[in-house]
Design a protein around this motif. Structure first.
Motif, PDB file in Angstrom:
ATOM      1  N   ASP D  37     -33.341 -24.158  40.197  1.00 40.13           N
ATOM      2  CA  ASP D  37     -34.657 -24.514  39.638  1.00 40.13           C
ATOM      3  C   ASP D  37     -35.818 -24.897  40.843  1.00 40.13           C
ATOM      4  O   ASP D  37     -36.937 -25.083  40.309  1.00 40.13           O
ATOM      5  CB  ASP D  37     -34.381 -25.901  38.955  1.00 40.13           C
ATOM      6  N   GLU D  39     -36.436 -22.799  42.882  1.00 46.58           N
ATOM      7  CA  GLU D  39     -36.770 -21.516  43.574  1.00 46.58           C
ATOM      8  C   GLU D  39     -38.060 -20.716  42.827  1.00 46.58           C
ATOM      9  O   GLU D  39     -38.494 -19.772  43.393  1.00 46.58           O
ATOM     10  CB  GLU D  39     -35.550 -20.629  43.597  1.00 46.58           C
ATOM     11  N   ALA D  40     -37.955 -21.054  41.564  1.00 44.79           N
ATOM     12  CA  ALA D  40     -38.850 -20.149  40.898  1.00 44.79           C
ATOM     13  C   ALA D  40     -40.248 -20.410  40.800  1.00 44.79           C
ATOM     14  O   ALA D  40     -40.593 -21.752  40.726  1.00 44.79           O
ATOM     15  CB  ALA D  40     -38.405 -19.897  39.120  1.00 44.79           C
ATOM     16  N   GLN D  41     -41.108 -19.606  40.551  1.00 41.19           N
ATOM     17  CA  GLN D  41     -42.486 -19.860  40.114  1.00 41.19           C
ATOM     18  C   GLN D  41     -42.909 -19.133  38.998  1.00 41.19           C
ATOM     19  O   GLN D  41     -43.010 -18.096  38.778  1.00 41.19           O
ATOM     20  CB  GLN D  41     -43.414 -19.161  41.527  1.00 41.19           C
ATOM     21  N   SER D  42     -43.285 -19.843  38.040  1.00 41.74           N
ATOM     22  CA  SER D  42     -43.441 -19.446  36.751  1.00 41.74           C
ATOM     23  C   SER D  42     -44.863 -18.793  36.219  1.00 41.74           C
ATOM     24  O   SER D  42     -45.089 -18.029  35.604  1.00 41.74           O
ATOM     25  CB  SER D  42     -43.184 -20.542  35.603  1.00 41.74           C
ATOM     26  N   LEU D 164     -42.028 -24.057  34.236  1.00 50.24           N
ATOM     27  CA  LEU D 164     -40.945 -23.410  34.267  1.00 50.24           C
ATOM     28  C   LEU D 164     -39.905 -23.203  32.938  1.00 50.24           C
ATOM     29  O   LEU D 164     -39.384 -22.346  32.745  1.00 50.24           O
ATOM     30  CB  LEU D 164     -40.353 -23.514  35.686  1.00 50.24           C
ATOM     31  N   PHE D 165     -39.481 -24.617  32.830  1.00 46.37           N
ATOM     32  CA  PHE D 165     -38.603 -24.829  31.946  1.00 46.37           C
ATOM     33  C   PHE D 165     -39.009 -24.309  30.390  1.00 46.37           C
ATOM     34  O   PHE D 165     -38.157 -23.843  29.769  1.00 46.37           O
ATOM     35  CB  PHE D 165     -38.106 -26.312  31.863  1.00 46.37           C
ATOM     36  N   ARG D 167     -40.532 -21.573  29.727  1.00 40.73           N
ATOM     37  CA  ARG D 167     -40.423 -20.349  29.530  1.00 40.73           C
ATOM     38  C   ARG D 167     -38.914 -19.753  29.416  1.00 40.73           C
ATOM     39  O   ARG D 167     -38.773 -18.731  29.297  1.00 40.73           O
ATOM     40  CB  ARG D 167     -41.005 -19.528  31.017  1.00 40.73           C
ATOM     41  N   ASN D 168     -38.237 -20.772  29.319  1.00 41.19           N
ATOM     42  CA  ASN D 168     -36.752 -20.372  29.139  1.00 41.19           C
ATOM     43  C   ASN D 168     -36.213 -20.551  27.605  1.00 41.19           C
ATOM     44  O   ASN D 168     -36.489 -21.882  27.226  1.00 41.19           O
ATOM     45  CB  ASN D 168     -35.753 -21.137  30.292  1.00 41.19           C
ATOM     46  N   ALA D 169     -35.697 -19.763  26.852  1.00 39.91           N
ATOM     47  CA  ALA D 169     -35.325 -19.939  25.654  1.00 39.91           C
ATOM     48  C   ALA D 169     -34.281 -21.063  25.289  1.00 39.91           C
ATOM     49  O   ALA D 169     -34.388 -21.416  24.363  1.00 39.91           O
ATOM     50  CB  ALA D 169     -34.712 -18.714  25.096  1.00 39.91           C
ATOM     51  N   PRO D 172     -34.381 -25.812  28.874  1.00 42.70           N
ATOM     52  CA  PRO D 172     -33.712 -26.756  29.733  1.00 42.70           C
ATOM     53  C   PRO D 172     -34.275 -28.147  29.829  1.00 42.70           C
ATOM     54  O   PRO D 172     -35.408 -28.545  29.472  1.00 42.70           O
ATOM     55  CB  PRO D 172     -34.031 -26.135  31.296  1.00 42.70           C
TER      56      PRO D 172
END
Lengths: 429, 429, 429, 429
Positions: D37, D39-42, D164-165, D167-169, D172
């Motif tokens: 968590d 690391e990502a850039q949404s 970020l969260f 965008r995740n189906a 989270p």
């Protein structure tokens, strides 16, 4: 069905062994990565390593277990969507360009997914000797397809990691250069002549091949000559020095427009200027080695170089005629040293396999009589047959045992992040 | 050189007559336009009519007069830049997508440019009987190329005007429908079988052809069957009704992405919904005629329809094998009635020439041994040989005398503003 | 209602005379154009001259005739859509960026539309003396608004023509320079001080103003100093020489990003390099005149120059405080000589009106208590109050009688195609 | 300088304590995250958590240690580039939109960077009692700025993780809902009246404030009324039901265009349709709670709602007049429960601080007499003063002790990923 002997050439034991080998090789490939390296997606064409690990497992999950495992229950219902690449028959899929946003499931969960599916595939295959032979064959050929699919992703894992690392100013190193690349005198360029005539092109026989390699068909090839090795960094530097990237007359119209729009003035991963070019590799940044094959060029650049050199690219049929019947040998993915090597052989027709994928002048189109499989697996190759070009021969990132003379790889004319190089061809006089 | 007889087939008189005919035909084509209609550019792919008038003249100016006229002086130095389409050898050129901004020079000035150049070409050709035969032949073949070039632009003039008019809510009419389109019973679809074998593909002989039609070469064609007429609006409506535009499994991957991105749900110029489709034509908007060939479809749509119908598109070689040796006859550009017409013939293989360009499944690539001309004219065809698909047979907007069985037209898979349709093919069983 | 005397200040005769004057002035402005010049749209922000002619007529058609004319019948039903700019209350509208594709109706038809509507407005106004006074006043104030609306488009006509001509390599000339621009010694820069205090800002009284100029309200202004003239080309050249376009520390973050993205390195219409700058004008291309005010700069460039000079832009309130109560005099649109002129006066506060619109540091937002009108005319100004900046004072393309001290013009920070310049301000010590 | 007592209000001990507190709070905020968590850039506006951790440390490294630490040696030379956000004075910087590609340095290395810099700042501050008072004050005010800077990033950490969260189906969850949100009767909307008059706007005094909050200046505010609480989800649902997103007359022109282009039909993170709206929160997806304040709306949506409701947004000065002198109390970032809460108070003017940032109708521009600091820190706020709008009051993600009545936050009109809501205002009659 007996374990030792299977109709159609697929023995349970051979498949089981290949499965073990390929799965282990994937783990070996990612072993130098740090946890964060598994997560990032550096451009829409690339995928995070974690996603590759999950997707190759998903392939066995959906196309082997869900199809054949008695009493199949899915590991996690979300995975069907998250790790589907492009199979519309399978249902919804996560947006391709947002694969880097899937911080969950975690790498640990994905590794667990791999282990569970792996174990269940093992168990399924192990019991096939009690299945009717025809049913068992169907399972085995799916498992075999799954291993070849995973081998394709092994190469992508490496090219995607390379692209990711290249975007970081600190030049991360995948694996240090172990100094085993051979040195010596570069093979001088000569041309081998092939006479005109009818040839059988495409895959034949029982051994595994992708559907796009067939059907085998008759093709008339005019006489031609083929260079005995790949074009080198040193030769390509001459093109750069001669203002090759600034001269529209050397390029396809679309190629020059791409070049201008994207600001190309050297192959991908070259840095600096002529005379002091450096190159980013999976071992970090280092001086450009003039005898190594040029790699990470687009088909547009390969085509422009060929025009500048007064030659042309070979067609895929010409390449296949030249490669057909030869031993599949060369510099493949065997260690963590993933970088093309110079041709130091003195003989004819070196580097046909391995080192760099070779751009051809052929569009990626169906062979006469081609029909995709029914169902989701029909999407494997056929639907990409538009506006892409064929590459042949495999590269230093291609696993041994995955490549053959009839193998057709394909990318768009402007793609550069694969280990893509080229050799020259010419008409006979 | 004598006027009546020329070596290599080009007589002065024949060329002179063709020149007069083609130039007059261009004027006839634009005669229904109002002054403002000459000025606008409705998308980057299209050009204003005024620009077409100027550019076809520029072609004679640069490639005939500047090259051969004794004591050549340019009409206006700015024209060299303004009316150059894409010849980088000739120098700078005005930005393609801004051709609609050239309100100066005026239409009157462009017409004057036409007349001056026309008169000077006439004079030059007229005096060729006093030139050495070889020199005269060189001039004549350039003039001939210029007339064929202008004929290509005649078709573009019409498709560009159609596109422009289609963007105007008041539906301008280029020429009223004169009611001469034939009616009757639609030819039922049947398939003609062609046996497998070696064929000579490409242009041969002394008559004019573009460089991309050669060299003539041996090609092996497997047996196939070809539909005897074009797919119709009525048949395509069934595809639309069957949710063809919503089903990814029917499409090439890139085709479906294009479809989604551009919001396609019917051919270009169709308006309304199934059951009440209307169509914009050069005679304004009217009801969709079910027996007319479907036109203004992309190669992606043609390919998807074929897959839906369980068939495929022919290759360009298959098409040429079928068309070769047949009389070039059909519904071409002869009047201001520029719209495809239904096949009402009962016989086999109708509409091969005229009505609609026919999409093939072949990428536009050089034939074996192809070499572009040296100098600027080498840019005519060769540099566009990437990521385009071949169309064959000409359309209702193609001038008679311009088309032949070996003629290769080419557009991108997604292009729709030409009179582009298709016929089905299939493998033999 | 009597013709001579009207409640609220609007006499029938004054309005009728203003109407005649403004309509004639529009015709005068377009008189140097060739027919094709009326048709082209050089970017989405610009409109073709023909469209300006039609739209200003449409405004009277829809907001005067359709609203008040007894027995109103529309001239052409399509015009309601084609010539609507942005009034969603009025219904559908033609796509803004495709105004250049409306080759029909023709210029002749648009001119006829102008004449018909003009005559009907004349007739309507002429009979208002027989209407109840309140009703007549409503009509008169709409006609008055229509004339001011048309004057706004007169300026746009000129800036749009200038932009169009600038895209043509042959540098068309709208009207030759008549040599009447004054020469002499440039006014040296001095600053006028204004004390801090409460001011009434915004329009008051019976005279015409746009809704965005009110309501008049109390505003506290801190003491400040204002430069007595506009910044000149010569001064701006110093900024360019000092690498002003390359130094991010001088710019707003968004300004520098815009500058990089669009490749700016000088004001719009400047050509060449420092030391030999040339400038495209409505009289063609000529040498850059160092004493003329710099024009065609964005607010970003004005702001960066001010920071470089150690000063700042004035707020719109500061500008209004300085301009308030002064005679509205300056170099306006009176002839075909549409170009800003140097300040040669020796006194204080020159060029407040005319020459160039002056960028302020104020965002275009509603004044306290602002309420847009009900209905379609409420869309006139209010809905554009986001992410635009205020300009004050009018330009050499602004018609005399159209500008006042409270007038608020507005464009985006990056817009450059208006005659936009600036003067400096600073805090008092 | 004595530890206990410092001129200008900054005691060594207070600063040291604040430093410890803020640094620890950052660690607390990221404690629920899994390694990936970080690391990502949404999207380009967001940054990876790891980058926030590094950048807030970089700020102390560059602006405290490099500036003041005796014998300063950098931890890693690459960090200066990698973790610079936008300070052009500091030199090169890594591309903003590619922050998610920095898989190296690893999270462990970044944590080590944090510890090293933290320890060195501690040591430096600890020894300041031996420095000359003026020098020590300079250091202390930089450290203080660094803590406020880090608090700004604490809020961004949370909003970026939420984005970020989302965008995740698999939705989270950052921290499960602990059920402590109060329930009861929603405060009914009433309006508090404020009389017209001169006010002092902006920060004054010795306490910390950002440069953009000053200088304090006189501002005339007309009488107005302000709603006593934020607009709720329930009220906003009525706007949606009334087709608010489909009615251009309710919107700023740019707002409606944005809405159409991005396909908005509800606030960000709302899912489903009216009647069954669900909402993504940092505790996962759940039913939309009608009494909670609406959040994650753009200024365009807030403005459209206000117009629909017959009211308007307050100016930033009106808001400050209302908030000035009140206790800074409300629902802030104190636990992992980061979500706005309903107003259940019966009194006047609730929720001014905390819950949601409140959009105002004011553009983010410099106050009269504003001057940015010299050097790199001058880039902190000033260069963003274009085309952004002011928000006031802080949110549920704002750390207590970070917000005040004069605090000016700013985002673009279309931004929605912050906890942004709004309250209504109106003119007095």
């Amino acid at each position: 069905m007996q374990k030792e002997r299977a109709e159609g050439g697929l023995t349970i034991e051979a498949i089981a062994e290949r499965f073990e080998h390929v799965r282990a090789e994937t783990e070996r490939i990612v072993s130098p990565l740090q946890p964060a390296d598994f997560e990032a997606q550096s451009m829409p064409d690339c995928s995070p390593a974690k996603w590759h690990l999950a997707h190759t497992t998903w392939f066995f999950d959906v196309f082997v277990l869900a199809a054949f495992e008695p009493g199949y229950v899915e590991v996690d219902p979300a995975f069907k969507v998250l790790f589907n690449s492009y199979y519309t028959h399978v249902g919804e899929r996560h947006l391709r360009r947002e694969r880097g946003l899937l911080t969950r499931p975690s790498l640990d969960e994905v590794q667990r997914y791999r282990q569970i599916v792996e174990q269940r595939v093992r168990t399924l295959v192990d019991r096939l000797d009690q299945w009717p032979a025809a049913d068992a064959q169907r399972v085995l050929s799916r498992v075999l397809l799954g291993t070849h699919h995973e081998q394709q992703h092994q190469e992508l894992l490496l090219t995607d990691i390379k692209h990711l690392f290249s975007r970081n100013a600190i030049n991360p190193c995948y694996a240090p250069d172990d100094g085993t690349s051979p040195t010596g005198t570069l093979t001088p360029v000569t041309y081998t002549r092939f006479d005109s005539g009818l040839h059988q092109i495409g895959h034949a026989g029982q051994a595994f091949a992708f559907d796009n390699e067939g059907p085998r068909h008759t093709y008339h090839v005019a006489s031609f000559e083929l260079a005995n090795r790949l074009v080198t960094n040193g030769e390509f530097t001459e093109f750069v020095r001669d203002r090759g990237y600034q001269r529209p007359e050397l390029w396809l119209d679309e190629g020059f427009a791409t070049c201008q729009q994207l600001g190309w003035n050297a192959p991908l991963y070259w840095r600096g200027a002529p005379g002091e070019f450096r190159q980013f590799t999976l071992s970090g940044e280092r001086e450009l080695a003039p005898h190594e094959p040029v790699s990470h060029v687009s088909q547009f650049e390969a085509d422009a170089f060929a025009r500048w050199a007064g030659q042309r690219l070979p067609t895929e049929q010409e390449w296949e005629v030249a490669a057909s019947g030869r031993k599949v040998d060369g510099h493949f993915l065997r260690s963590h040293q993933v970088h093309p090597r110079p041709s130091l052989a003195s003989g004819a027709l070196d580097q046909l396999f391995g080192d760099c994928w070779e751009w051809t002048s052929s569009a990626y189109l169906p062979y006469p009589g081609y029909r995709p499989a029914t169902g989701a697996l029909g999407e494997y190759n056929g639907k990409f047959m538009s506006n892409q070009m064929v590459l042949r021969g495999g590269s230093c990132a291609t696993p041994l045992g995955h490549i053959r003379a009839t193998y057709r790889n394909f990318f768009r004319s402007a793609d550069r992040w694969q280990f893509s190089g080229f050799r020259l061809a010419r008409d006979t006089r």
